[in-house]
Each structure stands twice: as structure tokens, then as C-alpha cells.
Design a protein around this motif. Structure first.
Motif, PDB file in Angstrom:
ATOM      1  N   ASP A  27      52.861  -1.742  40.568  1.00 31.21           N
ATOM      2  CA  ASP A  27      53.115  -2.945  41.364  1.00 31.21           C
ATOM      3  C   ASP A  27      53.267  -2.617  42.846  1.00 31.21           C
ATOM      4  OD1 ASP A  27      52.998  -4.234  38.977  1.00 31.21           O
ATOM      5  OD2 ASP A  27      55.111  -4.776  38.881  1.00 31.21           O
ATOM      6  N   LEU A  28      53.871  -1.482  43.165  1.00 30.83           N
ATOM      7  CA  LEU A  28      54.020  -1.102  44.566  1.00 30.83           C
ATOM      8  C   LEU A  28      52.673  -0.745  45.187  1.00 30.83           C
ATOM      9  CD1 LEU A  28      57.270   1.064  44.330  1.00 30.83           C
ATOM     10  CD2 LEU A  28      57.060  -1.278  45.179  1.00 30.83           C
ATOM     11  N   VAL A  29      51.848  -0.028  44.440  1.00 30.89           N
ATOM     12  CA  VAL A  29      50.509   0.299  44.939  1.00 30.89           C
ATOM     13  C   VAL A  29      49.691  -0.975  45.145  1.00 30.89           C
ATOM     14  CG1 VAL A  29      48.316   1.371  44.298  1.00 30.89           C
ATOM     15  CG2 VAL A  29      50.454   2.644  44.015  1.00 30.89           C
ATOM     16  N   ALA A  30      49.803  -1.915  44.205  1.00 34.88           N
ATOM     17  CA  ALA A  30      49.082  -3.177  44.343  1.00 34.88           C
ATOM     18  C   ALA A  30      49.521  -3.950  45.582  1.00 34.88           C
ATOM     19  CB  ALA A  30      49.288  -4.034  43.095  1.00 34.88           C
ATOM     20  N   ALA A  31      50.778  -3.735  46.023  1.00 34.05           N
ATOM     21  CA  ALA A  31      51.290  -4.397  47.221  1.00 34.05           C
ATOM     22  C   ALA A  31      50.925  -3.642  48.501  1.00 34.05           C
ATOM     23  CB  ALA A  31      52.805  -4.541  47.125  1.00 34.05           C
ATOM     24  N   GLY A  32      50.217  -2.531  48.357  1.00 32.97           N
ATOM     25  CA  GLY A  32      49.740  -1.800  49.528  1.00 32.97           C
ATOM     26  C   GLY A  32      50.618  -0.658  49.977  1.00 32.97           C
ATOM     27  N   LEU A  33      51.627  -0.298  49.198  1.00 34.93           N
ATOM     28  CA  LEU A  33      52.510   0.792  49.592  1.00 34.93           C
ATOM     29  C   LEU A  33      51.962   2.140  49.149  1.00 34.93           C
ATOM     30  CD1 LEU A  33      54.395  -1.636  50.058  1.00 34.93           C
ATOM     31  CD2 LEU A  33      56.276  -0.252  49.190  1.00 34.93           C
ATOM     32  N   ARG A  34      52.355   3.160  49.905  1.00 30.52           N
ATOM     33  CA  ARG A  34      52.002   4.538  49.549  1.00 30.52           C
ATOM     34  C   ARG A  34      53.115   5.078  48.648  1.00 30.52           C
ATOM     35  NH1 ARG A  34      51.856   6.364  55.629  1.00 30.52           N
ATOM     36  NH2 ARG A  34      53.657   4.962  55.456  1.00 30.52           N
ATOM     37  N   VAL A  35      52.744   5.490  47.447  1.00 30.20           N
ATOM     38  CA  VAL A  35      53.721   5.842  46.420  1.00 30.20           C
ATOM     39  C   VAL A  35      53.446   7.250  45.906  1.00 30.20           C
ATOM     40  CG1 VAL A  35      54.679   5.221  44.165  1.00 30.20           C
ATOM     41  CG2 VAL A  35      53.908   3.422  45.738  1.00 30.20           C
ATOM     42  N   ARG A  36      54.519   7.986  45.670  1.00 30.57           N
ATOM     43  CA  ARG A  36      54.389   9.273  44.977  1.00 30.57           C
ATOM     44  C   ARG A  36      55.314   9.247  43.773  1.00 30.57           C
ATOM     45  NH1 ARG A  36      51.698  11.192  47.445  1.00 30.57           N
ATOM     46  NH2 ARG A  36      51.968  12.759  48.759  1.00 30.57           N
ATOM     47  N   VAL A  37      54.778   9.578  42.612  1.00 35.32           N
ATOM     48  CA  VAL A  37      55.553   9.646  41.380  1.00 35.32           C
ATOM     49  C   VAL A  37      55.763  11.117  41.043  1.00 35.32           C
ATOM     50  CG1 VAL A  37      55.697   8.993  38.951  1.00 35.32           C
ATOM     51  CG2 VAL A  37      54.547   7.469  40.577  1.00 35.32           C
ATOM     52  N   LEU A  38      57.008  11.533  40.907  1.00 37.73           N
ATOM     53  CA  LEU A  38      57.332  12.923  40.582  1.00 37.73           C
ATOM     54  C   LEU A  38      57.833  12.991  39.144  1.00 37.73           C
ATOM     55  CD1 LEU A  38      59.227  14.020  43.828  1.00 37.73           C
ATOM     56  CD2 LEU A  38      56.768  14.050  43.357  1.00 37.73           C
ATOM     57  N   GLU A  39      57.161  13.783  38.329  1.00 40.23           N
ATOM     58  CA  GLU A  39      57.489  13.906  36.911  1.00 40.23           C
ATOM     59  C   GLU A  39      57.875  15.357  36.608  1.00 40.23           C
ATOM     60  OE1 GLU A  39      58.293  13.946  33.145  1.00 40.23           O
ATOM     61  OE2 GLU A  39      57.991  12.051  34.225  1.00 40.23           O
ATOM     62  N   ALA A  40      59.029  15.535  35.967  1.00 39.29           N
ATOM     63  CA  ALA A  40      59.522  16.890  35.697  1.00 39.29           C
ATOM     64  C   ALA A  40      58.705  17.621  34.641  1.00 39.29           C
ATOM     65  CB  ALA A  40      60.988  16.819  35.264  1.00 39.29           C
ATOM     66  N   SER A  41      58.127  16.887  33.693  1.00 29.51           N
ATOM     67  CA  SER A  41      57.388  17.536  32.608  1.00 29.51           C
ATOM     68  C   SER A  41      55.908  17.660  32.971  1.00 29.51           C
ATOM     69  CB  SER A  41      57.570  16.756  31.306  1.00 29.51           C
ATOM     70  OG  SER A  41      56.968  15.485  31.407  1.00 29.51           O
ATOM     71  N   ASP A  42      55.106  18.041  31.968  1.00 30.69           N
ATOM     72  CA  ASP A  42      53.707  18.352  32.243  1.00 30.69           C
ATOM     73  C   ASP A  42      52.756  17.190  32.022  1.00 30.69           C
ATOM     74  OD1 ASP A  42      53.935  18.213  29.519  1.00 30.69           O
ATOM     75  OD2 ASP A  42      52.980  20.142  29.096  1.00 30.69           O
ATOM     76  N   ALA A  43      53.277  16.004  31.712  1.00 31.83           N
ATOM     77  CA  ALA A  43      52.417  14.847  31.485  1.00 31.83           C
ATOM     78  C   ALA A  43      53.232  13.572  31.635  1.00 31.83           C
ATOM     79  CB  ALA A  43      51.772  14.907  30.089  1.00 31.83           C
ATOM     80  N   ALA A  44      52.533  12.460  31.778  1.00 32.96           N
ATOM     81  CA  ALA A  44      53.198  11.165  31.879  1.00 32.96           C
ATOM     82  C   ALA A  44      53.682  10.708  30.509  1.00 32.96           C
ATOM     83  CB  ALA A  44      52.235  10.137  32.471  1.00 32.96           C
ATOM     84  N   GLY A  45      54.647   9.784  30.526  1.00 37.86           N
ATOM     85  CA  GLY A  45      55.033   9.158  29.270  1.00 37.86           C
ATOM     86  C   GLY A  45      56.511   9.104  28.989  1.00 37.86           C
ATOM     87  N   GLY A  46      57.296  10.074  29.489  1.00 35.95           N
ATOM     88  CA  GLY A  46      58.710  10.084  29.119  1.00 35.95           C
ATOM     89  C   GLY A  46      58.852  10.258  27.619  1.00 35.95           C
TER      90      GLY A  46
END
Length: 414
Positions: A27-46
Motif C-alpha cells: 500500500d505504501l509503494v502504491a502511494a508512491g513512497l520509497r519503502v525498504r522491507v528488512l527480513e531477518a530470515s532467508d525468505a518472506a512469509g513469517g
């Protein structure tokens, strides 16, 4: 998507690439913001991860995808998930044998399963029909405005007696809420019941990890960085465990309750429910249908032949059985006891079944006693937000909705 944090100024750092964090980032990217997602593990999903070994797919704990979830339908094309449905009903193991309960609105021939005297009295069945009709047809806002009680109290007020509660609702909902006293919020129960009546419970052909993987794939390249644990929040952004600081005017913590509390001192988080899921490989399918089995004795929460739901979960010539038990089971001989119970539930010899995986999930769901707020603000301080199912409801829908709320509140604050 990268293995480490990319350089460059960003507007928002999202800590955690579970479905809450990914929904927020979308949603933030769709609004035009620059976003970085930091994930501690080796893949997305939690918690929505799938491991692939020796031709088997092991979801990290038994999970399903409900096609009626609005957030899911908004964010993904369901056809991309290659969903495989469960039977719209249950097999209930009782001391008198197995009882089948199906949804007659989907398969009229299943109406015979609900004849009076077989599963419950006519009065109980009338109460079940009236409650289900109301939950099916009422707008969600009506269900959300009800006085919040325990689920057990709500069932009694619907005219559903103890016999049907003990035969159906308690064994089934124990696996949904991960508690066996039916003390979960009645408002949440009615929303869950509505979603089950309106949607179909399924598994993606690639495992539940397909959901966050497809969500992450919608983000611009380089948005998500893996293997980047965040040590703490700073006045200017976040400090990673490697000692790198990433500056951003806003930070969204999209982590589980314990991790969120460690990053945001003073954050109040709920108690959590835990579960252990055992996977067994069988030389042949012990039941030739994709139907969930529950046990009125509650020795297990539920069990199902996953390879009957989706053949992609097991290699040719093998069957994969998933069985969940309440709590983090670390007892000696726990798996052997589960296999003994499965011999009774499936009416077959399980001595040749191979234990191939076990997942102990300590923070599987938030505990949701009444009065439980179905959604709460994600704002915790200026420029700092926390989202996740523990800030809403314990479900994929709740996690995504919380991520969406974090994005809305962040954008409003800008």
C-alpha cells in the motif's frame, strides 16, 4: 529482492516480511513512497513458510487459505495460487464412531448428515441453522458491533446445547483458536464462521508460502532484503545486527509479539497460543478424501491427509499426513503417542508411518478473550508503527488488515 539492505534513501522501513509487513509495503509503494522491507530470515512469509524436502512440502504448522478473505482477494489473483480445496465439512471421531458433517448449501446430499438425532437434537440444529444464516447474510459491521462474549456463551445464546458444542464446536474450534475452552471472543468467532460459510478452505499447490511469495513479487526489485535482522530502532531509523544504520522518517514494525516488544519498549502485547504440527509419511493413503478429522476426546486438534488435498505435497507413491496438537509438545514419546492416536482415527496400522517433520510454533496465534478489539491503532509514537495479527485478529485476514491500517495511518500522518 536482495540478500542484504540496499543503499539509498527511503521514506519507510518495514521490519518483517510476513503478510502484515508485505501488505503495508504494497500500500505504501502504491502511494508512491520509497519503502525498504528488512527480513531477518532467508525468505518472506513469517509464519507462512513452506519447506520442501525429499519431494514433500511441509508448511510450518497446519495452515489453510480461505478464499473469502477480502484482503487476500484484493492483493492477489487467487488463480495464481493454484488452490486445492478441502472437503466442505468434517469427520468427527466420537466414542460411537465417526460422524460426517457437511455443508448442505454446497452439496445438498450432505443434508442427510444433519438429520435430527444423528449429530444433535432438532432444537440444536435449528439454533445452528439460524446462527449460520445470520452470520452468512449479515454485513461484517453488524457482527463487529455485537456485545463481545466468549464463544461458548455465544453458542448457548444461539440455542445450541452442550451436546452439539462438545461433539462439533469444541473439537473443531480448538484447532481454529488453539484453545479448547471456547473462551475466544464471540465477535471474532462469528466473523470466522461467516468466512467459512462464504469461502472455501484450500491449500496452494506450492504450499502456504505461495501467498507471501506472490505478495513480495508485486513489490519493486530491491524492496525486500533478506538475512537482515534489526537490532533496534533509532531516532533516525533502524540499526541492523551488522551495525548498519538505515535512515527513514517512518518505521513500521511488522513482527511477532515478542520481537515487536523487544524493538518497541513498553509495547503491550497479548498472550499467545502455541501449537505443534507433526508430519508423517505413509506408504499408502490412509483416507482417500481431503477431509479434516477432529476428535471429541481432543487428543489431537485435527488431522488430514494433505496429499489428498493437493498431490503436490508428497512424492508419487507416498501420502503425507498432517496432525496438530495443542501447545509446544516437547514430551518424550510425543510423536509416538500421536501416531498411536492416528491408528485409531484412521483405523489403520501406523507402525510403518515415518515421522518426517515436526514444527513447534510458540506464537502461532494471539489469545483473543473478550472484549477483544478487532482492530487497533498501529501508531505507537511519532513516525513509529506496529502491525500484525496481534494488533487485529489471529488470521491471515487480520494480519493483512493490520498492515493495511499501518499504511493508512502512516500516510495520514504525512
Amino acid at each position: 529482492m536482495t540478500r542484504g539492505a540496499s543503499e539509498g534513501a527511503v521514506d519507510v522501513v518495514v521490519v518483517g516480511a510476513g503478510v502484515a509487513g508485505l501488505a503495508c509495503a504494497q500500500d505504501l509503494v502504491a502511494a508512491g513512497l520509497r519503502v525498504r522491507v528488512l527480513e531477518a530470515s532467508d525468505a518472506a512469509g513469517g509464519r507462512m513458510r513452506t519447506d520442501v524436502r525429499d519431494g514433500f512440502r511441509f508448511d510450518r504448522g497446519f495452515q489453510v487459505v480461505n478464499t473469502s478473505y477480502p484482503q487476500l482477494r484484493r492483493r492477489l489473483r487467487l488463480s495464481e495460487l493454484r488452490l486445492r480445496p478441502f472437503t466442505p465439512g468434517l469427520l468427527v471421531h466420537t466414542p460411537q464412531g465417526k460422524l460426517r458433517l457437511g455443508d448442505p448449501t454446497r452439496h445438498p446430499r450432505m443434508a442427510a448428515d444433519l438429520r435430527p438425532g444423528r449429530l444433535a437434537t432438532l432444537r440444536d440444529l435449528a439454533g445452528l441453522a439460524m446462527m449460520s444464516g445470520r452470520d452468512l447474510l449479515a454485513p461484517p459491521r453488524v457482527l463487529k458491533r455485537q456485545t463481545d462474549r466468549t464463544t461458548r456463551t455465544a453458542l448457548a445464546q444461539a440455542g445450541i446445547g452442550d451436546e452439539l458444542v462438545e461433539t462439533l464446536f469444541r473439537p473443531f474450534l480448538s484447532g481454529v483458536f488453539l484453545e479448547d475452552e471456547l473462551e475466544t471472543s464471540s465477535r471474532f468467532f462469528h466473523l470466522v464462521w461467516r468466512s467459512m460459510l462464504r469461502g472455501t478452505l484450500c491449500l496452494p499447490a506450492r504450499g502456504v508460502a505461495a501467498v507471501p511469495e506472490l505478495m513480495a513479487a508485486t513489490l519493486p526489485d530491491g524492496t525486500v532484503a533478506f538475512d537482515v535482522p534489526v537490532e533496534r530502532l533509532t531516532d533516525d531509523g533502524v540499526l541492523t545486527a551488522r551495525g548498519d544504520e538505515l535512515a527513514a522518517p517512518a518505521v513500521v514494525v511488522a513482527a511477532g509479539p515478542a520481537a515487536a516488544a523487544s524493538l518497541v519498549p513498553g509495547l503491550r502485547v497479548p498472550a499467545t497460543r502455541s501449537v505443534t504440527t507433526y508430519y508423517h509419511a505413509a506408504p499408502e493413503r490412509p483416507r482417500a478424501e481431503p477431509t479434516l478429522i477432529v476428535d471429541t476426546a481432543r487428543r489431537v486438534l485435527n488431522t488430514v491427509v494433505l496429499s489428498e488435498v493437493s498431490p503436490t505435497y508428497a512424492p508419487p507413491g507416498r501420502a503425507l499426513v498432517s496432525t496438530s496438537v495443542l501447545g509446544v509438545d516437547e514430551t518424550e514419546g510425543g510423536e509416538a503417542e500421536v501416531r498411536r492416536v492416528l491408528a485409531e482415527l484412521y483405523e489403520t496400522d501406523t507402525t510403518t508411518w515415518e515421522p518426517v517433520a515436526a514444527y513447534r510454533v510458540a506464537e502461532a496465534l494471539p489469545a483473543m478473550p473478550p472484549p477483544w478489539p478487532l482492530s487497533r491503532t498501529t501508531r505507537v509514537s511519532p513516525g513509529r508503527y506496529v502491525c500484525g495479527d496481534h494488533r487485529a485478529t489471529g488470521s491471515v485476514q487480520g494480519a493483512m488488515a493490520s498492515g493495511a491500517r499501518a499504511a493508512r495511518e502512516l500516510l495520514a500522518d504525512r
